[in-house]
Design a protein around this motif. Structure first.
Motif, PDB file in Angstrom:
ATOM      1  N   PRO A   7       0.832  -1.202   0.000  1.00  0.00           N
ATOM      2  CA  PRO A   7       0.000   0.000   0.000  1.00  0.00           C
ATOM      3  C   PRO A   7       0.871   1.258   0.000  1.00  0.00           C
ATOM      4  N   THR A  10       3.603   2.745   2.675  1.00  0.00           N
ATOM      5  CA  THR A  10       4.169   1.689   3.531  1.00  0.00           C
ATOM      6  C   THR A  10       5.374   1.087   2.821  1.00  0.00           C
ATOM      7  N   ARG A  11       6.213   0.378   3.564  1.00  0.00           N
ATOM      8  CA  ARG A  11       7.474  -0.125   3.013  1.00  0.00           C
ATOM      9  C   ARG A  11       7.796  -1.528   3.493  1.00  0.00           C
ATOM     10  N   PHE A  64      -6.527   5.695  10.959  1.00  0.00           N
ATOM     11  CA  PHE A  64      -6.994   4.557  10.169  1.00  0.00           C
ATOM     12  C   PHE A  64      -8.006   3.755  10.990  1.00  0.00           C
ATOM     13  N   TRP A 136       0.365   4.600  12.714  1.00  0.00           N
ATOM     14  CA  TRP A 136      -0.193   4.704  11.371  1.00  0.00           C
ATOM     15  C   TRP A 136      -1.009   5.976  11.223  1.00  0.00           C
ATOM     16  N   ALA A 138      -3.079   8.382   8.059  1.00  0.00           N
ATOM     17  CA  ALA A 138      -3.514   8.430   6.659  1.00  0.00           C
ATOM     18  C   ALA A 138      -3.114   9.739   5.997  1.00  0.00           C
ATOM     19  N   ARG A 147       2.954   6.370   5.854  1.00  0.00           N
ATOM     20  CA  ARG A 147       1.689   6.078   6.535  1.00  0.00           C
ATOM     21  C   ARG A 147       1.897   5.084   7.670  1.00  0.00           C
ATOM     22  N   GLU A 148       2.986   4.341   7.578  1.00  0.00           N
ATOM     23  CA  GLU A 148       3.406   3.476   8.694  1.00  0.00           C
ATOM     24  C   GLU A 148       4.805   3.921   9.066  1.00  0.00           C
TER      25      GLU A 148
END
Lengths: 469, 469
Positions: A7, A10-11, A64, A136, A138, A147-148
């Motif tokens: 997503p 994110t990684r 989230f 987290w 958004a 986002r994370e």
């Protein structure tokens, strides 16, 4: 089949990245422990009611939310209710408990406050806790904003002593000195900012003044002055602000000058005294080898509304690096009050792991031995030699050497290519001759040297050659 | 204000619990590294399309979906579309990309397969990776079953060698021996189970047969025979199954007997050969001190459909403990095929951290030094003595001793009560007399002994008294 992906925002972290991140986490953890902080972990999910309303309206939108499971089992009446409320749900999805009752952790501070309130009878105060977990949000993803992402927080609650502030400054120093990241730790007091607003004759405009001041680095004094004017600060007030930000000297001299400027503001003098005491304690605690500097900076504001006393922010002082703050924190007077427990003062700091990682990448200050895991490989020549290879492997591991075997007896070249790509330090070759003589050929991959030795001798050579395993 | 709480099936971990869990994680990580596995981390969120359809229909329902943000910004046309599809959404919320496009990680295997496919050109195969992260499932919470729990997986992909199976058995042994948890590692082959179905004349009923066999421990042979009958296995087949499960002897003898029973089944003989080779490799690799046993167990089935070769499961062998499997794994032939990369065989194991924790709790095998963090406290007597306390503190920490100061100069009794509750090993008392003499009073909290010494002497005494810090 579409190409798999992660997503937005994110990684995945590759082995090399995980090792480097672990190095940062472990360094921070070590000092948190040395300074007497205790680890805490909270769930990734919180009840939505725990989070909403704590981070402002914008924050509420960036949380989230997790879709309730069991929607397909809803009874008819409830299902009709949901349908009729559909418009409302689309407007504010998190206001519908039928759709969502849980959400992902947004920071580590609110879950900590919740924990303290839930466990107030078991905790020995003052309670020093640290917590290193992902959060987290958004937010719109962009360079350096995910986002994370991970936070590493240390907080002390149940003590108003400024020794706590001084200890947290020491932790910043100890960690960044160990990581070889040169830093400046800016320090200020919300109380001095309040006094500044008073001086301007606008005690209720502290937020406006600090928002403008916060931009000093970016837009210069001219820009700040304009903004103050637009926000309704009278010219006399703006002159006061200019006088204050133009104060020069070392920290002690600056605080001395502020004292005389703010001599008629009790809250201002209180803020100045707090900074003086914090620095006095810090000077007793500090290690003579630390290089980072502490700088009183009246333009430091920090965004979060819950701060009430000393505030700090860490920036990398290397000219090679352009990056915002890599850490920050401050004192808050009533965080647990949000959950019904009044009168518990706290102070905390946070490390921004993802940004620290980027800074270390730019400064190229990673310790060398982080590069790989196992650095020894035993090649595989099949049959009897394969079993002999496994025996060698067992002895290496018994000798605390991380090692692997090539699992299949494929061509020599293919095995050597793998060893090369994995950056192995040594390759152990044991064919018929070596097996019959109960020896091994030990090849140093960087020098190319190869010698036939006993396993014991190989272990000794490897241990001498590797700094760490 | 309602009492704050955490969502059902999730947990806060207190400092003592975090320390114990870290001990388990670190032990496992150490051996993963010694065996040449490399760390990987994937995001908590995956695209829903990555997860759905991978865990069966029940699994799809248990995946936690994340509500899309920005629902309030939907354009009118889309909003009408969602409203008209509302019934469908309620039936199957995860089929509506307007409502949800992301979900929480359900296991570590599918994200690993996704990673391998995405990074196939950078990875050196065989690729050994380990991953230790939480996963989330919307299961009904019950004792020992949580909605947020941790998995620790090690997998090798890109190699069909049974050396990999043997190494994974060694990792189980090394970890559980270190943790002092006595275990039996059951081992079986999906191929032998397929052969068993052939023998029964029902090659297509392997799943039915294994589901029944899996219950042997619980319902005994009579129960299993009944269930096989209900599932349509003919009496002759049931007799074969009975013959097989009654085979006794050590592993080698059992496999020998199976060979003669399955002599006409190529796949059965292949499975037997795989187990024999795995055990042969294992015997070369194993450490003589390991106590856990490996037991060939034809009734072991393992639920997951993707296993195709050797399968394993770990149970605690202590009579004091009643607990299901605390680890398991096996070989899968085409996991990355789900994402379009064919022909990559893999084998992996998983540790069930939460259950291992419960077992260690029951066996009471925690190392003593895990109990607390900082074990030294310097008391605070205010004024000049407070600054002297901070200097002592600095010297302790420079000497690598984790220590804390009581941050406020409150009554002696209150400070001592805190030290007692925190289980401190030593208390350092430095009042006027000590400060003037540049000494400290060091009090051993367990013996009550107190002596006035130099800080250097105190550090030496503390280091000798603490096993670890």
């Amino acid at each position: 089949m579409s190409k798999p992906s992660v997503p937005q925002g994110t990684r995945d972290f590759s082995p090399a990245e995980v090792r480097r991140r672990q190095y940062i986490f472990n360094t921070i953890r070590t000092f948190f422990e040395v300074y007497g902080f205790q680890p805490l972990e909270t769930p990734a999910m919180e009840n939505l009611v725990t989070l909403t309303g704590k981070y402002g309206e914008e924050g509420d939108r960036l949380i989230f939310k997790i879709l309730n499971n069991g929607l397909h089992e809803l009874k008819d009446a409830k299902r009709e209710l949901v349908k009729s409320e559909w418009e409302k749900i689309l407007q504010k999805p998190f206001s519908s408990p039928v759709l969502t009752e849980r959400a992902l952790r947004y920071d580590l501070t609110i879950p900590f406050a919740r924990y303290v309130v839930m466990h107030q009878n078991e905790i020995s105060f003052p309670f020093r806790r640290y917590q290193m977990q992902p959060v987290w949000r958004a937010d719109r993803p962009q360079k350096g904003r995910y986002r994370e992402f991970w936070q590493c927080d240390a907080d002390v609650v149940g003590s108003t002593s400024l020794i706590n502030e001084a200890e947290l400054l020491c932790i910043y120093q100890a960690v960044f000195n160990t990581l070889q990241v040169p830093v400046t730790i800016k320090i200020n007091s919300r109380k001095m900012l309040a006094a500044l607003a008073e001086l301007c004759g606008m005690a209720d405009k502290m937020t406006d003044i600090t928002i403008a001041l916060d931009k000093l680095d970016k837009i210069g004094w001219g820009g700040v002055a304009n903004e103050l004017r637009e926000r309704g600060i009278p010219d006399a007030g703006i002159a006061h602000v200019e006088q204050i930000i133009n104060v020069t000297g070392d920290n002690a001299q600056k605080l001395e000058t502020y004292s005389s400027i703010m001599r008629q503001s009790p809250i201002g003098l209180e803020g100045i005294k707090e900074l003086q005491d914090t620095l006095k304690y810090y000077n007793c605690l500090k290690n003579a080898d630390w290089t980072g500097s502490i700088a009183v900076d009246i333009s430091l504001a920090r965004g979060l509304n819950y701060y009430t006393g000393v505030i700090v922010e860490v920036v990398c002082s290397s000219e090679k690096v352009v990056m915002g703050s890599i850490g920050g924190g401050g004192r808050y007077d009533d965080l647990t009050g949000l959950f019904g427990l009044k009168g518990i003062s706290g102070v905390g700091i946070s490390f921004g792991i993802d940004r620290i990682y980027d800074v270390m990448e730019e400064l190229a200050v990673w310790p060398e031995q982080l590069a790989a895991g196992a650095k020894i490989i035993v090649l595989n020549f099949g049959g009897e030699n394969e079993l002999y290879a496994l025996e060698i492997l067992r002895q290496l591991r018994d000798g605390d050497i991380a090692a692997e075997v090539y699992p299949e007896a494929v061509k020599f070249d293919k095995q050597m290519k793998y060893a090369n790509k994995r950056n192995m330090s040594y390759v152990i070759i044991a064919g018929d001759e070596e097996r019959e003589k109960r020896l091994v050929s030990l090849k140093n991959f960087s020098t190319g040297n190869q010698q036939m030795v006993t396993v014991k001798e190989a272990i000794a050579t490897i241990k001498a050659g590797l700094n760490t395993v």
